[in-house]
Write an enzyme that holds these catalytic residues in place. Structure first.
Site, PDB file in Angstrom:
ATOM      1  N   ASN A  89       0.859  -1.184   0.000  1.00 44.79           N
ATOM      2  CA  ASN A  89       0.000   0.000   0.000  1.00 44.79           C
ATOM      3  C   ASN A  89       0.896   1.235   0.000  1.00 44.79           C
ATOM      4  O   ASN A  89       1.531   1.541   1.011  1.00 44.79           O
ATOM      5  CB  ASN A  89      -0.884  -0.031   1.259  1.00 44.79           C
ATOM      6  CG  ASN A  89      -1.680   1.236   1.459  1.00 44.79           C
ATOM      7  OD1 ASN A  89      -1.803   2.060   0.545  1.00 44.79           O
ATOM      8  ND2 ASN A  89      -2.233   1.419   2.655  1.00 44.79           N
ATOM      9  N   TRP A  90       0.938   1.913  -1.136  1.00 43.50           N
ATOM     10  CA  TRP A  90       1.809   3.092  -1.230  1.00 43.50           C
ATOM     11  C   TRP A  90       1.194   4.318  -0.563  1.00 43.50           C
ATOM     12  O   TRP A  90       1.829   5.348  -0.476  1.00 43.50           O
ATOM     13  CB  TRP A  90       2.116   3.382  -2.706  1.00 43.50           C
ATOM     14  CG  TRP A  90       3.292   2.597  -3.232  1.00 43.50           C
ATOM     15  CD1 TRP A  90       3.860   1.489  -2.665  1.00 43.50           C
ATOM     16  CD2 TRP A  90       4.060   2.880  -4.420  1.00 43.50           C
ATOM     17  NE1 TRP A  90       4.927   1.067  -3.415  1.00 43.50           N
ATOM     18  CE2 TRP A  90       5.067   1.897  -4.505  1.00 43.50           C
ATOM     19  CE3 TRP A  90       3.977   3.841  -5.409  1.00 43.50           C
ATOM     20  CZ2 TRP A  90       6.001   1.873  -5.551  1.00 43.50           C
ATOM     21  CZ3 TRP A  90       4.898   3.811  -6.460  1.00 43.50           C
ATOM     22  CH2 TRP A  90       5.899   2.839  -6.517  1.00 43.50           C
ATOM     23  N   LYS A  91      -0.060   4.243  -0.166  1.00 41.05           N
ATOM     24  CA  LYS A  91      -0.745   5.384   0.445  1.00 41.05           C
ATOM     25  C   LYS A  91      -0.574   6.622  -0.452  1.00 41.05           C
ATOM     26  O   LYS A  91      -0.570   6.482  -1.669  1.00 41.05           O
ATOM     27  CB  LYS A  91      -0.213   5.626   1.860  1.00 41.05           C
ATOM     28  CG  LYS A  91      -0.157   4.352   2.699  1.00 41.05           C
ATOM     29  CD  LYS A  91       0.123   4.611   4.133  1.00 41.05           C
ATOM     30  CE  LYS A  91       0.301   3.287   4.858  1.00 41.05           C
ATOM     31  NZ  LYS A  91       0.313   3.435   6.287  1.00 41.05           N
ATOM     32  N   GLU A 150      -4.810  -5.217  10.937  1.00 39.25           N
ATOM     33  CA  GLU A 150      -3.793  -4.183  11.044  1.00 39.25           C
ATOM     34  C   GLU A 150      -3.991  -3.422  12.357  1.00 39.25           C
ATOM     35  O   GLU A 150      -4.770  -2.463  12.409  1.00 39.25           O
ATOM     36  CB  GLU A 150      -3.906  -3.205   9.875  1.00 39.25           C
ATOM     37  CG  GLU A 150      -3.677  -3.818   8.523  1.00 39.25           C
ATOM     38  CD  GLU A 150      -3.100  -2.809   7.555  1.00 39.25           C
ATOM     39  OE1 GLU A 150      -2.045  -3.096   6.989  1.00 39.25           O
ATOM     40  OE2 GLU A 150      -3.681  -1.722   7.393  1.00 39.25           O
ATOM     41  N   SER A 199       3.982  -2.533  10.116  1.00 39.42           N
ATOM     42  CA  SER A 199       5.447  -2.578  10.269  1.00 39.42           C
ATOM     43  C   SER A 199       6.061  -3.909   9.851  1.00 39.42           C
ATOM     44  O   SER A 199       7.016  -4.381  10.472  1.00 39.42           O
ATOM     45  CB  SER A 199       5.845  -2.221  11.708  1.00 39.42           C
ATOM     46  OG  SER A 199       5.460  -0.891  12.006  1.00 39.42           O
ATOM     47  N   HIS A 215      -9.210   0.910   5.520  1.00 39.69           N
ATOM     48  CA  HIS A 215      -7.902   1.115   6.149  1.00 39.69           C
ATOM     49  C   HIS A 215      -8.099   2.064   7.336  1.00 39.69           C
ATOM     50  O   HIS A 215      -8.894   2.996   7.272  1.00 39.69           O
ATOM     51  CB  HIS A 215      -6.928   1.699   5.130  1.00 39.69           C
ATOM     52  CG  HIS A 215      -5.512   1.713   5.621  1.00 39.69           C
ATOM     53  ND1 HIS A 215      -5.057   2.629   6.549  1.00 39.69           N
ATOM     54  CD2 HIS A 215      -4.457   0.899   5.343  1.00 39.69           C
ATOM     55  CE1 HIS A 215      -3.777   2.372   6.806  1.00 39.69           C
ATOM     56  NE2 HIS A 215      -3.391   1.329   6.091  1.00 39.69           N
ATOM     57  N   GLU A 237      -6.476   4.463   8.323  1.00 39.17           N
ATOM     58  CA  GLU A 237      -6.277   5.886   8.006  1.00 39.17           C
ATOM     59  C   GLU A 237      -7.532   6.484   7.375  1.00 39.17           C
ATOM     60  O   GLU A 237      -7.831   7.660   7.559  1.00 39.17           O
ATOM     61  CB  GLU A 237      -5.046   6.048   7.097  1.00 39.17           C
ATOM     62  CG  GLU A 237      -3.764   5.814   7.885  1.00 39.17           C
ATOM     63  CD  GLU A 237      -2.583   5.332   7.066  1.00 39.17           C
ATOM     64  OE1 GLU A 237      -2.622   5.411   5.829  1.00 39.17           O
ATOM     65  OE2 GLU A 237      -1.608   4.848   7.691  1.00 39.17           O
ATOM     66  N   GLY A 248       2.933  -1.351   4.185  1.00 45.30           N
ATOM     67  CA  GLY A 248       2.937   0.068   3.845  1.00 45.30           C
ATOM     68  C   GLY A 248       4.333   0.520   3.451  1.00 45.30           C
ATOM     69  O   GLY A 248       4.794   0.276   2.334  1.00 45.30           O
ATOM     70  N   GLY A 273       3.143   1.916  10.604  1.00 45.75           N
ATOM     71  CA  GLY A 273       4.124   2.981  10.406  1.00 45.75           C
ATOM     72  C   GLY A 273       4.933   3.333  11.640  1.00 45.75           C
ATOM     73  O   GLY A 273       5.625   4.350  11.667  1.00 45.75           O
TER      74      GLY A 273
HETATM   75  C1  PEP Z   1      -0.482  -0.046   6.208  1.00 41.79           C
HETATM   76  O1  PEP Z   1      -0.670   1.150   6.214  1.00 41.79           O
HETATM   77  O2  PEP Z   1      -1.330  -0.798   5.683  1.00 41.79           O
HETATM   78  C2  PEP Z   1       0.722  -0.567   6.820  1.00 41.79           C
HETATM   79  C3  PEP Z   1       0.736  -1.810   7.187  1.00 41.79           C
HETATM   80  O3  PEP Z   1       1.758   0.310   6.984  1.00 41.79           O
HETATM   81  P1  PEP Z   1       3.244  -0.030   7.507  1.00 41.79           P
HETATM   82  O4  PEP Z   1       3.680  -1.308   6.857  1.00 41.79           O
HETATM   83  O5  PEP Z   1       4.073   1.146   7.065  1.00 41.79           O
HETATM   84  O6  PEP Z   1       3.166  -0.166   8.985  1.00 41.79           O
END
Ligand code: PEP
Length: 259
Positions: free
Chosen positions: A18-20, A173, A218, A103, A105, A239, A179
């Protein structure tokens, strides 16, 4: 750490990046490196979910390769007066085969309720796309000991009744792990995933047994093998580490090539 469904054949792993809100045309070199690095015999479905601005370009690069492309969100309607939004049908038209919905976010920044997430997942299904439905507790909810209750409530109210193993992937998640560099213990991941498996099996029967459950939060090349080997973990939603081809390939490598 055995699950409730170990009699069943292993599910094909699914690893989505997921590049967000990251990535410009200059980032397409990372996509080229990713495509170059994916083992054609990979035992996993590998997907990149870039910002909409890059989706069609990446879909064109990915054509004929093992790389799949997905969106990060969609509107519930097919089309109409919704400035700035994009429909599931438009994402499919641009080359997507899945859409992330719910998600944390989106839930936090845009106030998306379980009902909205369910409607978005149904929109993805309407367009013939896989809905990657995200659930997960906050740090405070985990501290209070309500993580399973929260995840159970999100599962019960975010997954459309018509969900199947073919059109739905679930991602656990924990919000506090996204993050931050923090990850739950392997036992905590196993506990939540087993809880999720039982919950969807009781609602969807055999389809729930076959639905893939991803862990996200993460995930890095250094912890991927351990997390991906955890009971009832069928892949990862990644992410930050999906932005660099070398890191994402390191995570994908947690799955042996198909022989
Ligand atoms: C995400 O936003 O879906 C995610 C898992 O981010 P990260 O891997 O950066 O924690």
């Amino acid at each position: 750490m055995t699950g409730s469904s170990n009699a069943h054949p292993p599910l094909r792993p699914f690893v989505a990046g997921n590049w967000k809100m990251n990535g410009l045309n200059a980032s397409l070199s990372e996509v080229a490196a990713l495509i170059e690095g994916i083992d054609r015999r990979t035992g996993a479905d590998v997907m990149l979910c870039p910002p909409v601005s890059l989706l069609a370009a990446i879909a064109a690069m990915a054509r004929g390769t093992p790389l799949l492309v997905g969106g990060q969100d969609c509107h519930t309607a097919i089309a109409g007066a919704h400035t700035g939004d994009i429909s599931a049908e438009m994402l499919r038209d641009a080359g997507a085969s899945a859409i992330i919905v719910g998600h944390s976010e989106r839930r936090a920044d845009h106030g998306e309720s379980n009902a909205i997430v369910m409607a978005k997942a149904a929109a993805a299904h309407r367009a013939g796309l896989i809905a990657i439905i995200c659930v997960g507790e906050t740090a405070e909810q985990r501290r209070l000991g309500t993580a399973l209750e929260i995840v159970g409530d999100q599962l019960a109210h975010s997954i459309p009744a018509a969900a199947t193993a073919a059109n739905t992937v679930l991602a656990y998640e924990p919000v506090w792990a996204i993050g931050t560099g923090l990850t739950p213990t392997v036992q905590d991941v196993a506990d939540v995933h087993l809880f999720m498996r039982k919950s969807i099996e009781s609602r969807f029967g055999a389809q729930g047994t076959a639905m893939r459950l991803l862990y996200g939060g993460s995930v890095k090349p250094s912890n991927a093998a351990e997390l991906m080997a955890t009971a009832q973990v069928n892949g990862a939603l990644v992410g930050g580490a999906s932005l660099k081809a070398a890191d994402f390939l390191g995570i994908i490598a947690a799955y042996a090539p198909r022989t």
